[in-house]
Design a protein around this motif. Structure first.
Motif, PDB file in Angstrom:
ATOM      1  N   ALA A 157      51.518  42.727  49.803  1.00  0.00           N
ATOM      2  CA  ALA A 157      50.401  43.678  49.712  1.00  0.00           C
ATOM      3  C   ALA A 157      49.931  43.811  48.267  1.00  0.00           C
ATOM      4  CB  ALA A 157      50.825  45.036  50.260  1.00  0.00           C
ATOM      5  N   CYS A 158      50.866  43.868  47.327  1.00  0.00           N
ATOM      6  CA  CYS A 158      50.500  43.973  45.905  1.00  0.00           C
ATOM      7  C   CYS A 158      49.777  42.719  45.435  1.00  0.00           C
ATOM      8  CB  CYS A 158      51.747  44.215  45.054  1.00  0.00           C
ATOM      9  SG  CYS A 158      52.491  45.837  45.331  1.00  0.00           S
ATOM     10  N   VAL A 159      50.213  41.555  45.896  1.00  0.00           N
ATOM     11  CA  VAL A 159      49.566  40.293  45.519  1.00  0.00           C
ATOM     12  C   VAL A 159      48.142  40.250  46.074  1.00  0.00           C
ATOM     13  CG1 VAL A 159      49.597  37.791  45.888  1.00  0.00           C
ATOM     14  CG2 VAL A 159      51.685  38.981  45.206  1.00  0.00           C
ATOM     15  N   ALA A 160      47.955  40.691  47.312  1.00  0.00           N
ATOM     16  CA  ALA A 160      46.608  40.685  47.896  1.00  0.00           C
ATOM     17  C   ALA A 160      45.669  41.570  47.083  1.00  0.00           C
ATOM     18  CB  ALA A 160      46.665  41.161  49.348  1.00  0.00           C
ATOM     19  N   LEU A 161      46.118  42.746  46.705  1.00  0.00           N
ATOM     20  CA  LEU A 161      45.289  43.637  45.890  1.00  0.00           C
ATOM     21  C   LEU A 161      45.074  43.054  44.491  1.00  0.00           C
ATOM     22  CD1 LEU A 161      43.721  46.228  45.555  1.00  0.00           C
ATOM     23  CD2 LEU A 161      45.874  47.405  45.073  1.00  0.00           C
ATOM     24  N   ALA A 162      46.123  42.477  43.918  1.00  0.00           N
ATOM     25  CA  ALA A 162      46.012  41.893  42.575  1.00  0.00           C
ATOM     26  C   ALA A 162      45.018  40.730  42.552  1.00  0.00           C
ATOM     27  CB  ALA A 162      47.376  41.425  42.090  1.00  0.00           C
ATOM     28  N   ARG A 163      45.049  39.902  43.573  1.00  0.00           N
ATOM     29  CA  ARG A 163      44.100  38.771  43.625  1.00  0.00           C
ATOM     30  C   ARG A 163      42.667  39.280  43.749  1.00  0.00           C
ATOM     31  NH1 ARG A 163      47.127  34.211  47.292  1.00  0.00           N
ATOM     32  NH2 ARG A 163      48.260  33.261  45.563  1.00  0.00           N
ATOM     33  N   THR A 164      42.472  40.370  44.473  1.00  0.00           N
ATOM     34  CA  THR A 164      41.138  40.949  44.582  1.00  0.00           C
ATOM     35  C   THR A 164      40.681  41.485  43.229  1.00  0.00           C
ATOM     36  OG1 THR A 164      41.572  41.560  46.875  1.00  0.00           O
ATOM     37  CG2 THR A 164      39.766  42.704  45.770  1.00  0.00           C
ATOM     38  N   LEU A 165      41.572  42.189  42.523  1.00  0.00           N
ATOM     39  CA  LEU A 165      41.221  42.747  41.216  1.00  0.00           C
ATOM     40  C   LEU A 165      40.999  41.674  40.162  1.00  0.00           C
ATOM     41  CD1 LEU A 165      43.725  45.739  41.055  1.00  0.00           C
ATOM     42  CD2 LEU A 165      41.258  45.849  41.450  1.00  0.00           C
ATOM     43  N   ALA A 166      41.662  40.526  40.317  1.00  0.00           N
ATOM     44  CA  ALA A 166      41.547  39.450  39.329  1.00  0.00           C
ATOM     45  C   ALA A 166      40.527  38.393  39.725  1.00  0.00           C
ATOM     46  CB  ALA A 166      42.912  38.792  39.125  1.00  0.00           C
ATOM     47  N   ALA A 167      39.745  38.635  40.787  1.00  0.00           N
ATOM     48  CA  ALA A 167      38.762  37.653  41.246  1.00  0.00           C
ATOM     49  C   ALA A 167      37.699  37.408  40.178  1.00  0.00           C
ATOM     50  CB  ALA A 167      38.108  38.139  42.536  1.00  0.00           C
ATOM     51  N   ARG A 168      37.273  36.181  40.050  1.00  0.00           N
ATOM     52  CA  ARG A 168      36.320  35.799  39.013  1.00  0.00           C
ATOM     53  C   ARG A 168      35.005  36.579  39.066  1.00  0.00           C
ATOM     54  NH1 ARG A 168      37.159  32.393  35.226  1.00  0.00           N
ATOM     55  NH2 ARG A 168      38.730  31.272  36.378  1.00  0.00           N
ATOM     56  N   PRO A 169      34.432  36.884  40.236  1.00  0.00           N
ATOM     57  CA  PRO A 169      33.195  37.682  40.211  1.00  0.00           C
ATOM     58  C   PRO A 169      33.369  39.045  39.541  1.00  0.00           C
ATOM     59  CG  PRO A 169      33.493  36.704  42.374  1.00  0.00           C
ATOM     60  CD  PRO A 169      34.748  36.427  41.590  1.00  0.00           C
ATOM     61  N   LEU A 170      34.556  39.625  39.649  1.00  0.00           N
ATOM     62  CA  LEU A 170      34.788  40.921  39.009  1.00  0.00           C
ATOM     63  C   LEU A 170      35.125  40.769  37.531  1.00  0.00           C
ATOM     64  CD1 LEU A 170      36.904  42.771  41.706  1.00  0.00           C
ATOM     65  CD2 LEU A 170      34.514  43.126  41.148  1.00  0.00           C
ATOM     66  N   THR A 171      36.039  39.862  37.213  1.00  0.00           N
ATOM     67  CA  THR A 171      36.498  39.732  35.833  1.00  0.00           C
ATOM     68  C   THR A 171      35.443  39.144  34.906  1.00  0.00           C
ATOM     69  OG1 THR A 171      37.518  37.591  36.320  1.00  0.00           O
ATOM     70  CG2 THR A 171      38.923  39.549  36.467  1.00  0.00           C
ATOM     71  N   SER A 172      34.409  38.531  35.455  1.00  0.00           N
ATOM     72  CA  SER A 172      33.358  37.973  34.594  1.00  0.00           C
ATOM     73  C   SER A 172      32.366  39.039  34.126  1.00  0.00           C
ATOM     74  CB  SER A 172      32.607  36.861  35.340  1.00  0.00           C
ATOM     75  OG  SER A 172      31.956  37.392  36.475  1.00  0.00           O
ATOM     76  N   ARG A 173      32.438  40.235  34.670  1.00  0.00           N
ATOM     77  CA  ARG A 173      31.542  41.325  34.251  1.00  0.00           C
ATOM     78  C   ARG A 173      32.160  42.060  33.070  1.00  0.00           C
ATOM     79  NH1 ARG A 173      28.276  43.156  39.131  1.00  0.00           N
ATOM     80  NH2 ARG A 173      28.662  41.470  40.589  1.00  0.00           N
ATOM     81  N   PRO A 174      31.391  42.287  32.003  1.00  0.00           N
ATOM     82  CA  PRO A 174      31.946  42.949  30.818  1.00  0.00           C
ATOM     83  C   PRO A 174      32.495  44.341  31.101  1.00  0.00           C
ATOM     84  CG  PRO A 174      29.807  41.997  30.322  1.00  0.00           C
ATOM     85  CD  PRO A 174      30.020  41.856  31.797  1.00  0.00           C
ATOM     86  N   ALA A 175      31.874  45.093  31.962  1.00  0.00           N
ATOM     87  CA  ALA A 175      32.323  46.455  32.244  1.00  0.00           C
ATOM     88  C   ALA A 175      33.679  46.477  32.941  1.00  0.00           C
ATOM     89  CB  ALA A 175      31.292  47.186  33.093  1.00  0.00           C
ATOM     90  N   TRP A 176      34.040  45.387  33.605  1.00  0.00           N
ATOM     91  CA  TRP A 176      35.285  45.351  34.354  1.00  0.00           C
ATOM     92  C   TRP A 176      36.491  45.542  33.433  1.00  0.00           C
ATOM     93  CZ3 TRP A 176      36.914  46.277  38.875  1.00  0.00           C
ATOM     94  CH2 TRP A 176      38.168  45.863  39.295  1.00  0.00           C
ATOM     95  N   GLY A 177      36.574  44.766  32.379  1.00  0.00           N
ATOM     96  CA  GLY A 177      37.716  44.855  31.472  1.00  0.00           C
ATOM     97  C   GLY A 177      37.653  46.038  30.528  1.00  0.00           C
ATOM     98  N   ASP A 178      36.461  46.556  30.278  1.00  0.00           N
ATOM     99  CA  ASP A 178      36.311  47.641  29.316  1.00  0.00           C
ATOM    100  C   ASP A 178      36.304  49.031  29.945  1.00  0.00           C
ATOM    101  OD1 ASP A 178      36.171  45.796  27.282  1.00  0.00           O
ATOM    102  OD2 ASP A 178      33.990  45.647  27.374  1.00  0.00           O
ATOM    103  N   ILE A 179      35.862  49.135  31.207  1.00  0.00           N
ATOM    104  CA  ILE A 179      35.721  50.457  31.822  1.00  0.00           C
ATOM    105  C   ILE A 179      36.541  50.591  33.105  1.00  0.00           C
ATOM    106  CG2 ILE A 179      34.078  52.075  32.851  1.00  0.00           C
ATOM    107  CD1 ILE A 179      31.933  50.777  31.028  1.00  0.00           C
TER     108      ILE A 179
END
Length: 173
Positions: free
Chosen positions: A23-45
């Motif tokens: 369950a933790c891996v499934a959530l972690a993969r969602t949080l680390a998905a490229r569409p999310l991590t490529s947005r500047p606000a994702w890592g900063d906010i």
């Protein structure tokens, strides 16, 4: 070309630990998905607020052996997280696994140069679940998560937080 990296030794796990890790891996993969991590606000906010809130609600800080076991259980459940290109999902999954047990850890992201970055889990100020110490190669650029609140503290939020100011405005207004 990815570097070849040895997997950590397999951790003996119970069915409950394995299911929690998946369950933790499934959530972690969602949080680390490229569409999310490529947005500047994702890592900063977004990520700091999300992980900071989870860590502050933990009951106590994790010890390094507890954090290493969490990373070991996560990598045992999903061996693909043991590679060098899966460092962010691995760190996030370890963080979430520790948090599910009420333990606070920190995710650190560091850079060696403009093109080489790495994420790892820290407990007691030391890297956990890493084959070698990343602090010798990578300079820390971001740190996510916070120490859990101590029951001995009198103030409900960290100094400088906007939360007390908003509640004060509501009472006055």
């Amino acid at each position: 070309m990815p570097r070849i990296m040895a997997l950590p030794p397999r951790e003996p796990t119970t069915v409950g630990e394995r299911l929690r890790a998946l369950a933790c891996v499934a959530l972690a993969r969602t949080l680390a998905a490229r569409p999310l991590t490529s947005r500047p606000a994702w890592g900063d906010i977004v990520l700091p607020r999300l992980l900071g809130g989870l860590a502050r609600s933990a009951s106590r800080p994790a010890t390094r052996p507890e954090a290493e076991r969490a990373v070991g259980i996560v990598v045992t459940a999903v061996p693909r997280l043991g590679g060098s290109s899966a460092c962010l999902p691995r760190a996030l999954a370890g963080f979430l696994y520790c948090r599910a047990q009420g333990l606070a850890t920190t995710i650190v992201v560091g850079a060696a140069d403009a093109r080489t970055v790495h994420a790892w889990l820290e407990a007691e100020g030391l890297p956990a679940g890493e084959a070698c110490d990343p602090t010798g190669v990578f300079t820390s650029t971001h740190s996510y998560g916070a120490a859990p609140r101590s029951s001995a503290r009198s103030d409900p939020a960290p100094t400088g937080s906007a939360r007390p100011a908003r509640s004060a405005r509501r009472r006055d207004g």
